[in-house]
Write an enzyme that holds these catalytic residues in place. Structure first.
Site, PDB file in Angstrom:
ATOM      1  N   HIS A  43       3.065   0.319   2.681  1.00 13.82           N
ATOM      2  CA  HIS A  43       1.922   0.324   3.599  1.00 13.82           C
ATOM      3  C   HIS A  43       1.979  -0.929   4.458  1.00 13.82           C
ATOM      4  O   HIS A  43       2.864  -1.764   4.297  1.00 13.82           O
ATOM      5  CB  HIS A  43       0.589   0.427   2.843  1.00 13.82           C
TER       6      HIS A  43
ATOM      7  N   SER B  12       3.846  -1.833  -2.102  1.00 12.01           N
ATOM      8  CA  SER B  12       3.619  -2.865  -1.101  1.00 12.01           C
ATOM      9  C   SER B  12       4.828  -3.805  -1.020  1.00 12.01           C
ATOM     10  O   SER B  12       5.952  -3.358  -0.816  1.00 12.01           O
ATOM     11  CB  SER B  12       2.321  -3.611  -1.448  1.00 12.01           C
TER      12      SER B  12
END
Length: 203
Positions: free
Chosen positions: A132, A107
Site C-alpha cells: 500500500h 507494507s
C-alpha cells in the site's frame, strides 16, 4: 520498540545449549540462527529493529561475503525510514540476501521481501503479502502541511519505483495497486513478481 516491550520479549526468547566435547555453550535462539546465516525479522519495523537487522547483515558479510544470507520475514511493516535503511543495506552488501516470507509481509516488509536476490525470494504457502502507499498525516501551519505532504509524495514515488524495479511491474500498475491496501496470497505474490517461488518444504 520501548525498553519495557523489549524486556517482555526477551523473557520469551528460548536459550539453546550446544555441547562440543567437554564444553557446553548457551545461545539465545536468534544468535544460534545467526550461525547458520539466518536473520529473523519478526516484529514491526522501527529504528531499533532495523539497526539489529543491519548489524547482523554487516556481520555476516564480514564473516563470508560469498555466502548467502537468509532473511526470514513475518512483519506487518512499520517505519519507512527504518525499512529503507534495511533495504539499502541489503543492496549494499556483497552477499546475496534470500528472503523468505512466513506468516505475513505487509507494507514496508513486503518491499523488503521483494528486494531479495532474484531467484531467491520465497513465500510459504499460507503467507500473506500486502502492499500500500505510505501512511502519514500533517497538522499545523499551512506551509508545514505543504512540506510534509511533499515529502510523503516523494516517499510514495520512491517506494513505488523500488517495487517496480524488483517485481518487473510497470510503475503505473504499482501506483494503482498501492493506492489502497492490496492483499495477495503466496501464489498471487509469485505471479506479481514479489517472490520467485512458493515453498512448502525445504529443498
Amino acid at each position: 520498540m520501548t525498553v519495557k516491550e523489549k524486556k517482555i520479549i526477551d523473557q520469551y526468547v528460548p536459550i539453546v545449549v550446544e555441547s562440543t566435547g567437554r564444553y557446553e555453550r548457551a545461545y539465545d535462539i536468534f544468535s544460534r540462527l545467526l550461525k547458520d546465516r539466518i536473520v529473523f525479522l519478526g516484529s514491526p519495523i522501527d529504528d531499533y529493529v532495523a539497526n539489529l537487522v543491519i548489524a547482523q547483515l554487516l556481520f555476516l558479510e564480514a564473516e563470508d561475503p560469498d555466502k548467502d544470507v537468509y532473511l526470514y520475514i513475518n512483519s506487518p511493516g512499520g517505519s519507512v525510514t527504518a525499512g529503507l535503511a534495511i533495504y539499502d543495506t541489503m543492496q549494499y552488501i556483497k552477499c546475496d540476501v534470500s528472503t523468505i516470507c512466513v506468516g505475513q509481509a505487509a507494507s514496508m516488509a513486503a518491499v523488503l521481501l521483494a528486494a531479495g536476490a532474484k531467484g531467491k525470494r520465497y513465500a510459504l504457502p499460507n503467507a500473506r503479502i500486502m502492499i500500500h502507499q505510505p501512511l502519514g498525516g500533517a497538522e499545523g501551519p499551512a506551509k508545514d502541511v505543504e512540506i510534509i505532504t511533499r515529502e510523503l509524495l516523494r516517499i510514495k514515488d520512491l517506494l513505488n519505483r523500488i517495487l517496480s524495479k524488483h517485481t518487473g511491474q510497470p510503475i503505473e500498475k504499482i501506483e494503482k495497486d498501492t493506492d489502497r491496501d492490496f492483499f495477495m496470497s503466496a501464489e498471487e505474490a509469485k505471479e506479481y513478481g514479489i517472490v520467485d517461488k512458493v515453498v512448502s518444504t525445504r529443498e
